[in-house]
Design an enzyme around this catalytic site. Structure first.
Site, PDB file in Angstrom:
ATOM      1  N   LYS A   1     -43.736 -18.642  21.161  1.00 57.07           N
ATOM      2  CA  LYS A   1     -42.296 -18.363  21.181  1.00 57.07           C
ATOM      3  C   LYS A   1     -41.610 -19.036  22.379  1.00 57.07           C
ATOM      4  CE  LYS A   1     -42.853 -14.034  18.650  1.00 57.07           C
ATOM      5  NZ  LYS A   1     -43.213 -12.623  18.809  1.00 57.07           N
TER       6      LYS A   1
ATOM      7  N   ASP B   1     -49.130 -15.483  21.051  1.00 55.73           N
ATOM      8  CA  ASP B   1     -47.890 -15.312  20.297  1.00 55.73           C
ATOM      9  C   ASP B   1     -46.674 -15.557  21.204  1.00 55.73           C
ATOM     10  OD1 ASP B   1     -46.518 -14.147  17.759  1.00 55.73           O
ATOM     11  OD2 ASP B   1     -45.700 -12.937  19.388  1.00 55.73           O
TER      12      ASP B   1
ATOM     13  N   GLY C   1     -37.843 -11.603  16.607  1.00 53.57           N
ATOM     14  CA  GLY C   1     -37.647 -10.782  15.408  1.00 53.57           C
ATOM     15  C   GLY C   1     -36.204 -10.843  14.942  1.00 53.57           C
TER      16      GLY C   1
ATOM     17  N   VAL D   1     -38.654 -16.246  16.634  1.00 51.56           N
ATOM     18  CA  VAL D   1     -38.617 -15.746  18.016  1.00 51.56           C
ATOM     19  C   VAL D   1     -37.702 -14.527  18.078  1.00 51.56           C
ATOM     20  CG1 VAL D   1     -38.117 -16.280  20.428  1.00 51.56           C
ATOM     21  CG2 VAL D   1     -38.878 -18.101  18.895  1.00 51.56           C
TER      22      VAL D   1
HETATM   23  N1  HSE Z   1     -46.805  -9.718  16.558  1.00 57.37           N
HETATM   24  C1  HSE Z   1     -45.484 -10.115  16.911  1.00 57.37           C
HETATM   25  C2  HSE Z   1     -44.995  -9.223  18.049  1.00 57.37           C
HETATM   26  C3  HSE Z   1     -44.587 -10.010  15.720  1.00 57.37           C
HETATM   27  O1  HSE Z   1     -45.606  -8.196  18.288  1.00 57.37           O
HETATM   28  O2  HSE Z   1     -44.013  -9.565  18.691  1.00 57.37           O
HETATM   29  C4  HSE Z   1     -43.220 -10.587  15.888  1.00 57.37           C
HETATM   30  O3  HSE Z   1     -43.278 -11.967  16.128  1.00 57.37           O
END
Ligand code: HSE
Length: 404
Positions: A200, A196, A129, A127
């Site tokens: 998270k 995504d 990065g 979560v």
């Molecule tokens: N594809 C994800 C984003 C990568 O753009 O946040 C990081 O988790």
């Protein structure tokens, strides 16, 4: 001494190899022991890479090598990644991952197995990065009862929205740029459709509220429905459109988790979070609001978080730390249907008709609006109430407004 194997030599996996190599001396000093990369598992060969001699294709070599005590899983997805994670943990190896899909779907099961085998299962990179959020949420904010988490959790969609807002770029062009920069998932549908961000917010909510919250329990809407017309209307009222993941704990103790585009007031710090940056605000009953900000995607920021977990696992081999939560269940969550908020509505209608249906509204204008289009901001109400009142009107866009 710790020996490491990386599973998956894509954007993040190759970043992990680079950081381990470039910062090797510093890492060894901080861990007080050497940390050495021994294998890289991938289906492909990388003959031109300086890491080519480490590349293997058979997971069993890693599984059966007693020297390997840390496995970095950067494969992604929840099938092969799950199988290899289970096998690595069973074999008594710590596993470090950036794989939010796997943690969101199977985190509880994998953490239980790690505890049984007395090894680490760490996922700081899953979560935000490079943003430190998992440990702060679990440890530094532990004294608080957390009531809300709200964040920009996907770098790709934030990049796309920023480019649409700032440069008037089309959705497709902005997506292409995000892909070229290595931010997007292999299949960007997961970014664009909100899956995504959903994974998270589920991870953050599970940690904050102590029970596994599954992606199916968090309804998600992406940014495909956001048009340049909506961007212009938002700007006209001092707001920006942001894709937010939210988890709200009601007085009944149930969690409402969801992902959706929101209009955010320009005065709110979340509105200033641009490009690939992510930000997460957490509301605690002792601390009030706290915000975490940084690069939410990309090779080296994500590798930074993965390697920090590798160092943590290497340092705490004998006494792993657990960043865990309890089992989930149907009674943990409720859909966000009863979460009341003001709304932005764009419709094939007139301000008069929208006002007649919704009561007190603020009418918006934008240059070049076609005949027969109207946009308004409403008073707070639930989604159900909004839809009931607008049942006879053709809706073009409906987004929540984040209350300040
Ligand atoms: N594809 C994800 C984003 C990568 O753009 O946040 C990081 O988790």
């Amino acid at each position: 001494m710790s020996k490491v194997a990386i599973l998956g030599f894509g954007v993040v996996g190759s970043g992990v190899a680079e950081v381990l190599k470039q910062n090797g001396t510093h890492i060894d000093e901080k861990v007080h022991a050497p940390v050495e990369l021994k294998y890289i598992l991938d289906v492909r060969d990388f003959p031109d890479s300086p890491f080519a001699p480490l590349v293997i294709h058979d997971f069993a070599i890693i599984e059966q090598d007693p020297e390997i005590d840390i496995v970095v899983e950067t494969i992604g997805g929840a099938k092969i990644a799950r199988e290899f994670t289970l096998r690595a943990l069973e074999a008594g190896k710590s596993v470090i991952t950036s794989n939010k899909e796997l943690v969101a779907k199977h985190g509880f099961e994998l953490m239980e197995l790690a505890k049984k085998r007395n090894v680490s299962y760490l996922y700081e990179a899953s979560v935000g990065g490079g943003i430190p959020i998992i440990r702060p949420l679990k440890q530094c904010l532990a004294a608080n009862e957390i009531t809300q988490i709200c964040g920009i959790l996907n770098g790709t969609t934030n990049y796309i929205l920023t480019r649409m807002i700032r440069a008037g770029l089309s959705f497709d062009m902005a997506l292409k740029e995000a892909q070229q920069n290595g931010y997007a998932e292999a299949d960007p549908t997961a970014d664009v459709e909100g899956h995504d961000a959903c994974r998270k917010i589920c991870i953050l909510a599970s940690l904050a509220f102590g029970k596994h919250i599954y992606p199916e329990q968090a309804p998600s809407e992406g940014i495909r429905g956001v048009s340049l017309a909506d961007v212009a209307y938002a700007e006209s009222c001092g707001r920006k459109i942001k894709l937010l993941g939210r988890a709200i704990r009601g007085d009944d103790g149930k969690i409402r988790a969801f992902v959706a585009p929101h209009l955010v007031n320009e005065a709110n710090p979340l509105a200033g979070v641009e490009d690939v940056f992510n930000a997460i605000t957490v509301k605690g009953n002792a601390i009030g609001d706290v915000m975490f900000y940084g690069r939410g995607a990309g090779k080296l920021p994500t590798a930074s978080a993965v390697v920090a977990d590798v160092m943590d696992a290497a340092r705490n081999k004998d006494q792993p730390k657990y960043l865990d939560w309890g089992p989930g269940g149907e009674d943990v969550t409720l859909p966000p249907d009863d979460v009341s908020s003001p709304w932005y509505v764009r419709a094939e209608s007139s301000t008069e008709l929208l006002r007649a249906a919704l009561g007190d509204v603020i009418s918006l204008a934008r240059p070049g609006a076609p005949e027969g289009e109207a946009a308004v901001l409403t008073c707070p109400m639930t989604r159900g109430e909004l839809e009931e009142r607008l049942s006879r009107i053709r809706l073009l866009s409906v987004f929540r407004i984040l209350e300040d």
